[in-house]
Scaffold this motif. Structure first.
Motif, PDB file in Angstrom:
ATOM      1  N   ILE A 265       0.843  -1.213   0.000  1.00 17.10           N
ATOM      2  CA  ILE A 265       0.000   0.000   0.000  1.00 17.10           C
ATOM      3  C   ILE A 265       0.867   1.248   0.000  1.00 17.10           C
ATOM      4  CG2 ILE A 265      -1.677   1.307   1.352  1.00 17.10           C
ATOM      5  CD1 ILE A 265      -2.789  -1.386   2.312  1.00 17.10           C
ATOM      6  N   THR A 266       1.890   1.256   0.873  1.00 16.09           N
ATOM      7  CA  THR A 266       2.756   2.431   0.973  1.00 16.09           C
ATOM      8  C   THR A 266       3.509   2.669  -0.334  1.00 16.09           C
ATOM      9  OG1 THR A 266       3.039   1.992   3.328  1.00 16.09           O
ATOM     10  CG2 THR A 266       4.610   3.487   2.306  1.00 16.09           C
ATOM     11  N   SER A 267       4.016   1.574  -0.938  1.00 18.01           N
ATOM     12  CA  SER A 267       4.746   1.717  -2.199  1.00 18.01           C
ATOM     13  C   SER A 267       3.846   2.282  -3.288  1.00 18.01           C
ATOM     14  CB  SER A 267       5.311   0.362  -2.625  1.00 18.01           C
ATOM     15  OG  SER A 267       6.213  -0.134  -1.650  1.00 18.01           O
ATOM     16  N   HIS A 268       2.604   1.804  -3.314  1.00 16.33           N
ATOM     17  CA  HIS A 268       1.669   2.308  -4.319  1.00 16.33           C
ATOM     18  C   HIS A 268       1.390   3.793  -4.106  1.00 16.33           C
ATOM     19  CE1 HIS A 268      -1.647   2.345  -7.152  1.00 16.33           C
ATOM     20  NE2 HIS A 268      -2.390   2.921  -6.224  1.00 16.33           N
ATOM     21  N   GLU A 269       1.195   4.180  -2.854  1.00 15.13           N
ATOM     22  CA  GLU A 269       0.895   5.580  -2.563  1.00 15.13           C
ATOM     23  C   GLU A 269       2.082   6.486  -2.885  1.00 15.13           C
ATOM     24  OE1 GLU A 269      -2.014   6.779  -1.799  1.00 15.13           O
ATOM     25  OE2 GLU A 269      -2.862   4.753  -1.874  1.00 15.13           O
ATOM     26  N   LEU A 270       3.306   5.984  -2.703  1.00 16.60           N
ATOM     27  CA  LEU A 270       4.486   6.783  -3.014  1.00 16.60           C
ATOM     28  C   LEU A 270       4.751   6.835  -4.513  1.00 16.60           C
ATOM     29  CD1 LEU A 270       6.949   5.611  -0.208  1.00 16.60           C
ATOM     30  CD2 LEU A 270       5.838   7.834  -0.384  1.00 16.60           C
ATOM     31  N   THR A 272       2.648   6.798  -7.023  1.00 17.17           N
ATOM     32  CA  THR A 272       1.742   7.662  -7.783  1.00 17.17           C
ATOM     33  C   THR A 272       2.241   9.109  -7.860  1.00 17.17           C
ATOM     34  OG1 THR A 272      -0.118   6.231  -7.219  1.00 17.17           O
ATOM     35  CG2 THR A 272      -0.639   8.484  -7.956  1.00 17.17           C
ATOM     36  N   PRO A 273       2.566   9.770  -6.733  1.00 18.36           N
ATOM     37  CA  PRO A 273       3.070  11.151  -6.855  1.00 18.36           C
ATOM     38  C   PRO A 273       4.432  11.234  -7.528  1.00 18.36           C
ATOM     39  CG  PRO A 273       3.172  10.410  -4.570  1.00 18.36           C
ATOM     40  CD  PRO A 273       2.388   9.383  -5.315  1.00 18.36           C
ATOM     41  N   LEU A 274       5.272  10.187  -7.361  1.00 15.42           N
ATOM     42  CA  LEU A 274       6.573  10.226  -8.017  1.00 15.42           C
ATOM     43  C   LEU A 274       6.436  10.167  -9.534  1.00 15.42           C
ATOM     44  CD1 LEU A 274       8.988   8.025  -5.872  1.00 15.42           C
ATOM     45  CD2 LEU A 274       9.299  10.401  -6.535  1.00 15.42           C
ATOM     46  N   THR A 275       5.506   9.380 -10.015  1.00 14.29           N
ATOM     47  CA  THR A 275       5.263   9.331 -11.456  1.00 14.29           C
ATOM     48  C   THR A 275       4.838  10.703 -11.971  1.00 14.29           C
ATOM     49  OG1 THR A 275       4.579   7.024 -11.243  1.00 14.29           O
ATOM     50  CG2 THR A 275       3.969   8.163 -13.270  1.00 14.29           C
ATOM     51  N   GLY A 276       4.013  11.396 -11.175  1.00 12.06           N
ATOM     52  CA  GLY A 276       3.615  12.756 -11.555  1.00 12.06           C
ATOM     53  C   GLY A 276       4.795  13.708 -11.570  1.00 12.06           C
ATOM     54  N   ILE A 277       5.673  13.606 -10.591  1.00 10.14           N
ATOM     55  CA  ILE A 277       6.851  14.483 -10.537  1.00 10.14           C
ATOM     56  C   ILE A 277       7.724  14.277 -11.768  1.00 10.14           C
ATOM     57  CG2 ILE A 277       8.999  14.922  -9.288  1.00 10.14           C
ATOM     58  CD1 ILE A 277       7.482  14.269  -6.713  1.00 10.14           C
ATOM     59  N   SER A 309      16.819  11.687  -9.842  1.00  9.76           N
ATOM     60  CA  SER A 309      16.581  11.268  -8.451  1.00  9.76           C
ATOM     61  C   SER A 309      15.197  10.653  -8.303  1.00  9.76           C
ATOM     62  CB  SER A 309      16.727  12.467  -7.505  1.00  9.76           C
ATOM     63  OG  SER A 309      18.031  12.996  -7.556  1.00  9.76           O
ATOM     64  N   SER A 310      14.219  11.237  -8.981  1.00  8.78           N
ATOM     65  CA  SER A 310      12.860  10.693  -8.901  1.00  8.78           C
ATOM     66  C   SER A 310      12.800   9.306  -9.515  1.00  8.78           C
ATOM     67  CB  SER A 310      11.882  11.631  -9.610  1.00  8.78           C
ATOM     68  OG  SER A 310      11.870  12.908  -9.000  1.00  8.78           O
ATOM     69  N   ARG A 311      13.507   9.120 -10.643  1.00 13.23           N
ATOM     70  CA  ARG A 311      13.510   7.798 -11.262  1.00 13.23           C
ATOM     71  C   ARG A 311      14.200   6.757 -10.380  1.00 13.23           C
ATOM     72  NH1 ARG A 311      15.156   9.756 -17.394  1.00 13.23           N
ATOM     73  NH2 ARG A 311      13.050  10.347 -18.071  1.00 13.23           N
ATOM     74  N   SER A 312      15.285   7.156  -9.733  1.00  6.08           N
ATOM     75  CA  SER A 312      15.969   6.233  -8.819  1.00  6.08           C
ATOM     76  C   SER A 312      15.070   5.854  -7.655  1.00  6.08           C
ATOM     77  CB  SER A 312      17.266   6.868  -8.301  1.00  6.08           C
ATOM     78  OG  SER A 312      18.162   7.123  -9.365  1.00  6.08           O
ATOM     79  N   LEU A 313      14.405   6.865  -7.100  1.00  2.63           N
ATOM     80  CA  LEU A 313      13.500   6.591  -5.989  1.00  2.63           C
ATOM     81  C   LEU A 313      12.329   5.720  -6.439  1.00  2.63           C
ATOM     82  CD1 LEU A 313      12.798   7.021  -3.051  1.00  2.63           C
ATOM     83  CD2 LEU A 313      11.708   9.191  -3.654  1.00  2.63           C
ATOM     84  N   LEU A 314      11.832   5.948  -7.643  1.00  7.47           N
ATOM     85  CA  LEU A 314      10.742   5.135  -8.169  1.00  7.47           C
ATOM     86  C   LEU A 314      11.197   3.682  -8.361  1.00  7.47           C
ATOM     87  CD1 LEU A 314       7.865   4.966  -9.261  1.00  7.47           C
ATOM     88  CD2 LEU A 314       8.763   5.608 -11.514  1.00  7.47           C
ATOM     89  N   ALA A 315      12.435   3.510  -8.825  1.00 10.22           N
ATOM     90  CA  ALA A 315      12.955   2.149  -8.993  1.00 10.22           C
ATOM     91  C   ALA A 315      13.043   1.414  -7.658  1.00 10.22           C
ATOM     92  CB  ALA A 315      14.333   2.191  -9.664  1.00 10.22           C
ATOM     93  N   ILE A 316      13.471   2.133  -6.607  1.00  6.81           N
ATOM     94  CA  ILE A 316      13.549   1.520  -5.272  1.00  6.81           C
ATOM     95  C   ILE A 316      12.156   1.143  -4.782  1.00  6.81           C
ATOM     96  CG2 ILE A 316      14.125   1.966  -2.858  1.00  6.81           C
ATOM     97  CD1 ILE A 316      16.441   3.708  -3.837  1.00  6.81           C
ATOM     98  N   ILE A 317      11.207   2.040  -4.975  1.00 11.68           N
ATOM     99  CA  ILE A 317       9.834   1.757  -4.543  1.00 11.68           C
ATOM    100  C   ILE A 317       9.256   0.585  -5.316  1.00 11.68           C
ATOM    101  CG2 ILE A 317       7.491   2.702  -4.501  1.00 11.68           C
ATOM    102  CD1 ILE A 317       8.722   5.432  -3.894  1.00 11.68           C
ATOM    103  N   ASN A 318       9.551   0.507  -6.611  1.00 11.07           N
ATOM    104  CA  ASN A 318       9.089  -0.636  -7.398  1.00 11.07           C
ATOM    105  C   ASN A 318       9.677  -1.943  -6.875  1.00 11.07           C
ATOM    106  OD1 ASN A 318       7.438   0.789  -9.150  1.00 11.07           O
ATOM    107  ND2 ASN A 318       9.077   1.168 -10.630  1.00 11.07           N
ATOM    108  N   ILE A 320      10.661  -2.555  -3.772  1.00  6.85           N
ATOM    109  CA  ILE A 320      10.017  -2.862  -2.491  1.00  6.85           C
ATOM    110  C   ILE A 320       8.624  -3.440  -2.725  1.00  6.85           C
ATOM    111  CG2 ILE A 320       9.118  -1.867  -0.357  1.00  6.85           C
ATOM    112  CD1 ILE A 320      11.425   0.124  -0.433  1.00  6.85           C
ATOM    113  N   CYS A 321       7.921  -2.857  -3.688  1.00  6.12           N
ATOM    114  CA  CYS A 321       6.581  -3.368  -4.013  1.00  6.12           C
ATOM    115  C   CYS A 321       6.661  -4.798  -4.538  1.00  6.12           C
ATOM    116  CB  CYS A 321       5.922  -2.449  -5.031  1.00  6.12           C
ATOM    117  SG  CYS A 321       4.192  -2.849  -5.364  1.00  6.12           S
ATOM    118  N   ASP A 322       7.634  -5.073  -5.406  1.00  4.35           N
ATOM    119  CA  ASP A 322       7.806  -6.439  -5.914  1.00  4.35           C
ATOM    120  C   ASP A 322       8.165  -7.401  -4.788  1.00  4.35           C
ATOM    121  OD1 ASP A 322       7.162  -5.887  -8.513  1.00  4.35           O
ATOM    122  OD2 ASP A 322       9.228  -5.576  -9.174  1.00  4.35           O
TER     123      ASP A 322
END
Length: 513
Positions: A265-270, A272-277, A309-318, A320-322
């Motif tokens: 849930i947390t990864s999904h919530e994070l 979404t805004p990162l994709t927008g950024i 930086s946003s892409r790196s953070l998105l990769a980490i969140i992805n 964690i979600c996986d």
């Protein structure tokens, strides 16, 4: 009955029948004179009977242990030792005289002594023992068996095993009663020499309740008879530990599911805004491209780090979600007909610029073998290749990274080779473990969360393939991904990877497709 003196004894009530008896019979007149003996008595005491004329003389010839025989009243008994044999004499009186009824008890007394000795040994062993016959009836139970089952001394003797125990598995769940026929069959199997039989059961306590035991049945020779010896170990302590482990396992699984749900849930919530950024950063980069040069350069210098930086953070969140999906067994693949070379085209296009920014060369080698389409989840294959190239990029300071494909009759094999520092020998066993890199000091320099290779292995397994470290040295490493031409376990569950936001080359066409 033969007269001892050659004359018949008319008062003897068993004349003509005494020779048929399994006992020895010696008859005396009222005055104590020896008058007759049967064939069994003559076999045992023939020479002594020839020498003796009366009761006192015969007792003296039999030895000191027979000294009291002439003075015993009707019904009196005495055991006489004559050489290696023991005889039990029983005195019977009548108005016309006296009879000595004799029985050879040598074997019986020996068996009694053996039973007493073995019973004493079993009684002092610190484990419960039961002796049952071939019908499953308890013949003997030692003190520990009686105490654990709340029985009085000899309180278990005569009870059937079917009455005392219910069969069950090692966890003692779903016990079932057994019939006397089942017990007899199990005892017969043991007695026929098929070895010991081990099983779990609940033994009934006579004061109520059950006793969990691990029992072993084996044949045993006792008192001239082959019986079944049962050793029954109290398994209550192990059962308590087992129940505690099961409870702890359930609690751990519940906690792990809650953690996985929280991460998902947390990864999904994070995410979404990162994709927008990332999207707005790319729009701003396109808008400022038409601005005056000094302003455009200044804005782009700020926007590019934000995007990266946003892409790196998105990769980490992805990742964690996986990981959460993997641990919750909710990760899935969706196999389709894909072109391995086109997947490598996309990967090369997306990574070439990033490698060049670090001063590295990305080299695409020609395929080995005839390229063919395969059945796989293209997004998941790209995810594995991205992780392998990202890993190579982190640990390669100079030189190049090479990617290639090899086609065989059954599979396609990708290779990612680098000219980095290599993998230390002590680190190789943990290379594909989750979070392993997070504890490595070198990771703090190059970044990463230690999930990339772990996820690669899980995805490769889902696709029916394999990923491994082929070779490594201080001159570089080679990782390989092998996928079957038809693979992917569609019965497993999970998520489908979202496509990226970068533009990709159009699909290639293969001859014959």
């Amino acid at each position: 009955m033969t007269p001892a003196t050659g004359t018949s004894v008319a008062t003897h009530p068993f004349i003509g029948l005494a020779d048929l008896l399994p006992l020895g019979v010696v008859a005396f007149a009222a005055d104590g004179s020896l008058v007759a003996s049967n064939s069994r008595a003559r076999d045992w005491f023939g020479s002594l009977l020839m020498q003796a004329g009366d009761r006192e003389t015969l007792a003296g010839l039999l030895g000191p242990s027979a000294a009291d025989l002439p003075h015993l009243d009707d019904g009196g008994r005495a055991v006489v030792v004559l050489g290696p044999r023991l005889f039990e004499f029983c005195v019977r009186s009548s108005p016309g005289g006296q009879y000595w009824l004799v029985q050879d008890v040598s074997e019986e007394l020996r068996l009694r002594a053996q039973l007493a000795e073995e019973g004493s040994l079993l009684a002092h062993v610190q484990e419960a023992f039961l002796v049952v016959d071939r019908h499953g009836v308890v013949r003997y139970a030692n003190h520990h068996a009686e105490r654990e089952r709340s029985a009085e001394p000899n309180g278990l003797v005569g009870r059937g095993l079917a009455e005392l125990e219910r069969l069950c598995g090692p966890t003692y769940q779903d016990p079932r009663p057994q019939t006397a026929e089942e017990v007899c069959q199990r005892c017969e199997e043991v007695l026929r020499g098929r070895g010991s039989v081990r099983y779990h059961a609940l033994h009934r306590r006579l004061d109520g309740g059950d006793l969990p035991v691990e029992a072993v049945m084996r044949p045993h020779r006792l008192s001239g008879e082959t019986v079944v010896l049962i050793s029954a170990r109290d398994d209550g302590r192990r059962l308590m530990h087992l129940q505690a482990l099961v409870q702890a396992k359930d609690e751990a699984e519940t906690s792990n599911r809650a953690k996985s749900a929280f991460l998902a849930i947390t990864s999904h919530e994070l995410r979404t805004p990162l994709t927008g950024i990332i999207g707005f950063c790319e729009l701003l980069q396109m808008e400022v491209a038409g601005a005056p040069q000094p302003i455009a350069d200044n804005c782009l210098n700020h926007l590019r780090p934000i995007t990266e930086s946003s892409r790196s953070l998105l990769a980490i969140i992805n990742d964690i979600c996986d990981l959460a999906k993997i641990e919750a067994r909710q990760l899935e693949v969706r196999p389709t007909n894909v072109d391995p070379e086109h997947l490598l085209d996309i990967t090369e296009h997306l990574w070439r610029e990033r490698l060049q920014a670090k001063g590295l060369q990305l080299r695409r080698l020609p395929p080995s073998g005839a390229p063919v389409r395969i059945t796989a989840d293209g997004q998941r294959v790209r995810q594995i290749l991205d992780n392998l190239i990202s890993n190579a990029l982190k640990f390669t300071e100079r030189g190049r990274i090479e990617i290639s494909t090899t086609y065989t009759a059954e599979a396609v094999e990708y290779a990612v080779a680098d000219t980095g520092c290599g993998v230390p020998e002590e680190a190789r066993p943990q290379l594909f473990s989750a979070f392993w890199q997070a504890a490595d000091h070198h990771t703090r320099v190059v970044g990463g969360n230690g999930l990339g290779l772990y996820i690669c292995r899980q995805l490769a397994d889902l696709l029916g393939g394999k990923v491994w470290l082929d070779r490594t040295s201080t001159a570089g490493s080679v990782f390989r991904l092998r996928l079957p031409k038809v693979g992917g376990d569609t019965r497993r569950s999970g998520r489908v990877m979202k496509s990226g936001t970068w533009s990709v080359p159009p699909p290639r066409s293969l001859p014959g497709n």
